[in-house]
Design an enzyme around this catalytic site. Sequence first.
Site: not given
Ligand code: NDP
Length: 326
Positions: A159, A187
């Site tokens: 941001d 955020h």
């Molecule tokens: P991303 O890598 O695109 O995003 C991950 C997180 O970052 C989301 O919560 C997203 O929020 C957040 N985020 C924060 N700031 C920003 C920003 N400026 N722009 C975009 N995103 C932002 O998500 P993916 O789904 O590709 O990957 C997530 C991974 O996490 C998956 O591989 C999954 O398996 C894993 N996972 C792990 C968990 C755990 O640790 N227990 C639980 C669930 C999933 P937003 O959704 O609001 O965009």
Amino acid sequence: MKPAVKVAITGAAGNIAYSLIFQIASGNMLGKDQPVILQLIEIPPALGALEGVVMELEDCAFPLVKGIVATSDINVGFDDIDYAMLVGARPRSKGMERKDLLLGNAEIFSAQGKALNAVAKRDVKVLVVGNPANTNALITMHNAPDIAPTQFTAMTRLDHQRTLSQLSTKLELDHTRIHQVAIWGNHSATQYPDVFHTLVDDQPVIEQLDMDWIEKALIPDVQTRGAAIINARGASSAASAAVAAALHMHDWALNSAQPDDWVSMGIKSNGDYGIDDDLIFSFPLVCRDGEYDVVKGLEINDFSEQRIRLTEKELIEERDAIRHLL
Ligand code: NDP
């Protein structure tokens, strides 16, 4: 060569991590002279995809990478770590209420806080990226009572960079001449990008901007930029979020590229500016020697005060929804 430091990344097979891991491995986050051991964490269904990321990392033969761990066990992934990049989070699914998203993530981050408390270094630096990042960071902090609250932060750096970029376009100036931008609060769409203290070189910028542009263009554009990227790209921001995460940790660990310039980070409030002291709230900060200080004594006008209170209120509501996990 310095000894290697251990960096854990959760959500390591996700979109943001796909860019972030390679930035860390190439030295963009902790320096070109800092070897790293990467401790990559994923939930069991994503371990297959993580194996592919590890293969790509190996194929790069990065000189700074001294070890790679891929695991779904957070006690293994957080073992003895110096840095935690908590990127993984439960995504919002169709029909899900905001409260369900908060609760789903609250459980994940409370478990991660406990694991950090049990096995990470006592001076571990923790950055929460996974949303709702501020409240996830608050839960993590509360569940790690043996680690100082100063070590838990949430990302508002993207941001901050977006605000710099909007100003640079508006004023037709190189953004390296723009200083003292601040993001206050959550955020989320209530965050408040504040340019009332911003300088171009050493001159206040506010005299060159009209309030109409600040109120109707700058603030909403920064607040809704994530949605605009989803509309244009068909996927959420990933590379820019990864760059911002690396910048956040770089500046905290090694100081800003422009010494004494402000950065924005969600940190545990100490009550500065009258903010509730049990929140992770974004303030303008200066990083020095691995630590940070809130910029004190700023004059907050009515326009800013109103917006800062609004984002504080939202964070208090988020905290109330997950109170039982604190
Ligand atoms: P991303 O890598 O695109 O995003 C991950 C997180 O970052 C989301 O919560 C997203 O929020 C957040 N985020 C924060 N700031 C920003 C920003 N400026 N722009 C975009 N995103 C932002 O998500 P993916 O789904 O590709 O990957 C997530 C991974 O996490 C998956 O591989 C999954 O398996 C894993 N996972 C792990 C968990 C755990 O640790 N227990 C639980 C669930 C999933 P937003 O959704 O609001 O965009």
